[in-house]
Design an enzyme around this catalytic site. Structure first.
Site, mmCIF file in Angstrom:
data_model
loop_
_atom_site.group_PDB
_atom_site.id
_atom_site.type_symbol
_atom_site.label_atom_id
_atom_site.label_comp_id
_atom_site.label_asym_id
_atom_site.label_seq_id
_atom_site.Cartn_x
_atom_site.Cartn_y
_atom_site.Cartn_z
ATOM 1 N N LYS A 13 59.962 26.611 64.180
ATOM 2 C CA LYS A 13 60.930 26.679 65.289
ATOM 3 C C LYS A 13 60.629 25.628 66.350
ATOM 4 C CE LYS A 13 59.762 30.948 66.240
ATOM 5 N NZ LYS A 13 58.670 31.116 65.261
ATOM 6 N N ARG A 88 62.487 38.382 71.446
ATOM 7 C CA ARG A 88 61.536 38.837 70.426
ATOM 8 C C ARG A 88 61.652 40.333 70.194
ATOM 9 N NH1 ARG A 88 58.168 34.333 70.253
ATOM 10 N NH2 ARG A 88 56.099 34.862 69.566
ATOM 11 N N ARG A 122 47.590 24.032 61.897
ATOM 12 C CA ARG A 122 48.328 23.421 63.020
ATOM 13 C C ARG A 122 47.355 22.948 64.097
ATOM 14 N NH1 ARG A 122 52.842 26.787 66.061
ATOM 15 N NH2 ARG A 122 51.200 28.352 66.037
ATOM 16 N N ARG A 155 45.383 26.387 68.640
ATOM 17 C CA ARG A 155 45.717 27.554 69.460
ATOM 18 C C ARG A 155 44.804 28.715 69.101
ATOM 19 N NH1 ARG A 155 52.223 28.201 69.168
ATOM 20 N NH2 ARG A 155 51.594 30.371 68.963
ATOM 21 N N ARG A 166 50.164 38.765 64.267
ATOM 22 C CA ARG A 166 51.462 38.217 64.690
ATOM 23 C C ARG A 166 52.541 38.489 63.640
ATOM 24 N NH1 ARG A 166 49.691 32.317 65.608
ATOM 25 N NH2 ARG A 166 51.863 31.855 66.035
HETATM 26 P P1 AP5 Z 1 55.770 25.172 64.466
HETATM 27 O O1 AP5 Z 1 56.987 24.336 64.637
HETATM 28 O O2 AP5 Z 1 54.710 25.087 65.521
HETATM 29 O O3 AP5 Z 1 56.180 26.702 64.157
HETATM 30 P P2 AP5 Z 1 56.772 27.839 65.105
HETATM 31 O O4 AP5 Z 1 57.792 28.577 64.334
HETATM 32 O O5 AP5 Z 1 57.174 27.278 66.429
HETATM 33 O O6 AP5 Z 1 55.458 28.747 65.228
HETATM 34 P P3 AP5 Z 1 54.782 29.439 66.484
HETATM 35 O O7 AP5 Z 1 53.447 29.926 65.992
HETATM 36 O O8 AP5 Z 1 54.744 28.551 67.695
HETATM 37 O O9 AP5 Z 1 55.722 30.618 66.718
HETATM 38 P P4 AP5 Z 1 55.437 31.906 67.422
HETATM 39 O O10 AP5 Z 1 56.806 32.450 67.537
HETATM 40 O O11 AP5 Z 1 54.436 32.808 66.816
HETATM 41 O O12 AP5 Z 1 54.689 31.445 68.771
HETATM 42 P P5 AP5 Z 1 55.135 31.407 70.290
HETATM 43 O O13 AP5 Z 1 54.531 30.197 70.891
HETATM 44 O O14 AP5 Z 1 56.591 31.628 70.445
HETATM 45 O O15 AP5 Z 1 55.130 24.805 63.044
HETATM 46 C C1 AP5 Z 1 53.949 25.447 62.571
HETATM 47 C C2 AP5 Z 1 53.135 24.439 61.732
HETATM 48 O O16 AP5 Z 1 53.919 24.084 60.578
HETATM 49 C C3 AP5 Z 1 52.836 23.105 62.462
HETATM 50 O O17 AP5 Z 1 51.554 22.657 62.071
HETATM 51 C C4 AP5 Z 1 53.920 22.141 61.965
HETATM 52 O O18 AP5 Z 1 53.473 20.788 61.961
HETATM 53 C C5 AP5 Z 1 54.154 22.655 60.547
HETATM 54 N N1 AP5 Z 1 55.539 22.468 60.109
HETATM 55 C C6 AP5 Z 1 56.679 22.639 60.836
HETATM 56 N N2 AP5 Z 1 57.767 22.382 60.098
HETATM 57 C C7 AP5 Z 1 57.306 22.049 58.858
HETATM 58 C C8 AP5 Z 1 57.960 21.679 57.639
HETATM 59 N N3 AP5 Z 1 59.287 21.613 57.543
HETATM 60 N N4 AP5 Z 1 57.186 21.430 56.561
HETATM 61 C C9 AP5 Z 1 55.807 21.497 56.614
HETATM 62 N N5 AP5 Z 1 55.142 21.833 57.749
HETATM 63 C C10 AP5 Z 1 55.892 22.111 58.860
HETATM 64 O O19 AP5 Z 1 54.418 32.717 70.858
HETATM 65 C C11 AP5 Z 1 53.023 32.798 71.009
HETATM 66 C C12 AP5 Z 1 52.674 34.107 71.706
HETATM 67 O O20 AP5 Z 1 53.241 34.136 73.038
HETATM 68 C C13 AP5 Z 1 53.199 35.383 71.044
HETATM 69 O O21 AP5 Z 1 52.367 35.843 70.017
HETATM 70 C C14 AP5 Z 1 53.239 36.340 72.247
HETATM 71 O O22 AP5 Z 1 51.962 36.803 72.569
HETATM 72 C C15 AP5 Z 1 53.721 35.434 73.373
HETATM 73 N N6 AP5 Z 1 55.191 35.388 73.485
HETATM 74 C C16 AP5 Z 1 55.978 34.287 73.350
HETATM 75 N N7 AP5 Z 1 57.274 34.608 73.524
HETATM 76 C C17 AP5 Z 1 57.301 35.937 73.753
HETATM 77 C C18 AP5 Z 1 58.357 36.854 73.997
HETATM 78 N N8 AP5 Z 1 59.648 36.458 73.994
HETATM 79 N N9 AP5 Z 1 58.038 38.155 74.188
HETATM 80 C C19 AP5 Z 1 56.744 38.571 74.191
HETATM 81 N N10 AP5 Z 1 55.696 37.754 73.960
HETATM 82 C C20 AP5 Z 1 55.964 36.445 73.753
#
Ligand code: AP5
Length: 208
Positions: A13, A88, A122, A155, A166
């Site tokens: 994402k 979420r 990552r 991270r 997660r």
């Molecule tokens: P990446 O693009 O970083 O993936 P992502 O889907 O963004 O993964 P996240 O881990 O950031 O999502 P998340 O929803 O768990 O975390 P968030 O920061 O929102 O890609 C991942 C890897 O794959 C990278 O190495 C990339 O290079 C590789 N890749 C990408 N595309 C590829 C492809 N096509 N082919 C091959 N490789 C590829 O949340 C973190 C924490 O914050 C949560 O756990 C929670 O504690 C808190 N939080 C955030 N938002 C909320 C909310 N709304 N409510 C409550 N808590 C929240």
């Protein structure tokens, strides 16, 4: 245009949001990035959220909503925005109805077996936020950001134990949000297991 990206951790994402937001000239609003910035700045909110995030659990709805509401008031977000990682929970989706007129919600569909290696490999740049992967998208010089030259970091919630939490939290709390948007007709499903370029092309085809 107002868009939201939903999908499991590691589905890509953030990678796609950075590319598409630039193309559409709308701000990329990642609640994860906002929370990580608060943790880094040691704000009261960041200190409250830090342990929960590290363990891979969700931060309370009210706290995230407060952050997002404030960000949406900034002028650049008025014409449109790309929400990444929000909503979420169904409660967050209901609150969002009063905040922005969402036109499309994109669900990043990907086999679960792809997620753990993507996340544990990552690395990201602490200066500009660029996302790398040791296998699929390595930096040109080992351990350094291509643009900033900064030392890349992992991270804390990308450790295997936190990733498993997660994923469980995603299935329990976030999967019901898909049904919420399916019923409202806003949801479109994107195959997210191709190359970054192929996924971006698929994404463009799903926009309103
Ligand atoms: P990446 O693009 O970083 O993936 P992502 O889907 O963004 O993964 P996240 O881990 O950031 O999502 P998340 O929803 O768990 O975390 P968030 O920061 O929102 O890609 C991942 C890897 O794959 C990278 O190495 C990339 O290079 C590789 N890749 C990408 N595309 C590829 C492809 N096509 N082919 C091959 N490789 C590829 O949340 C973190 C924490 O914050 C949560 O756990 C929670 O504690 C808190 N939080 C955030 N938002 C909320 C909310 N709304 N409510 C409550 N808590 C929240």
């Amino acid at each position: 245009m107002h868009l939201a990206f939903l999908g499991p951790p590691g589905a890509g994402k953030g990678t796609q949001a950075k590319l598409l937001a630039k193309e559409l000239r709308i701000p990329h609003l990642s609640t994860g990035d906002m929370l990580r910035a608060a943790v880094k700045a040691r704000t009261p909110l960041g200190l409250e959220a830090e342990g929960t995030m590290k363990a891979g659990k969700l931060v309370p709805d009210a706290l995230v909503l407060g952050l997002l509401r404030e960000r949406l008031q900034e002028p650049d977000a008025h014409p449109g925005c790309l929400l990444d990682g929000f909503p979420r929970t169904v409660a967050q989706a209901e609150s969002l109805r009063d905040l922005v007129p969402l036109e499309r919600v994109i669900y990043f569909e990907i086999p679960e077996s792809e997620l753990l290696p993507r996340l544990t490999e990552r690395r990201s740049c602490p200066t500009c936020g660029a996302i790398y992967n040791l296998r699929s998208h390595p930096p040109k010089a080992p351990g350094k950001c291509d643009r900033e030259g900064s030392e890349l970091v992992q991270r804390p919630d990308d450790r295997e134990e936190a990733v498993r939490t997660r994923l469980a939290v995603y299935h329990r709390e976030t999967a019901p949000v898909l049904d919420y948007y399916r019923k409202s007709g806003l949801l479109r499903t994107l195959r997210a297991d191709g190359s970054v370029e192929d996924v971006l092309a698929g994404l463009r085809a799903l926009l309103p």
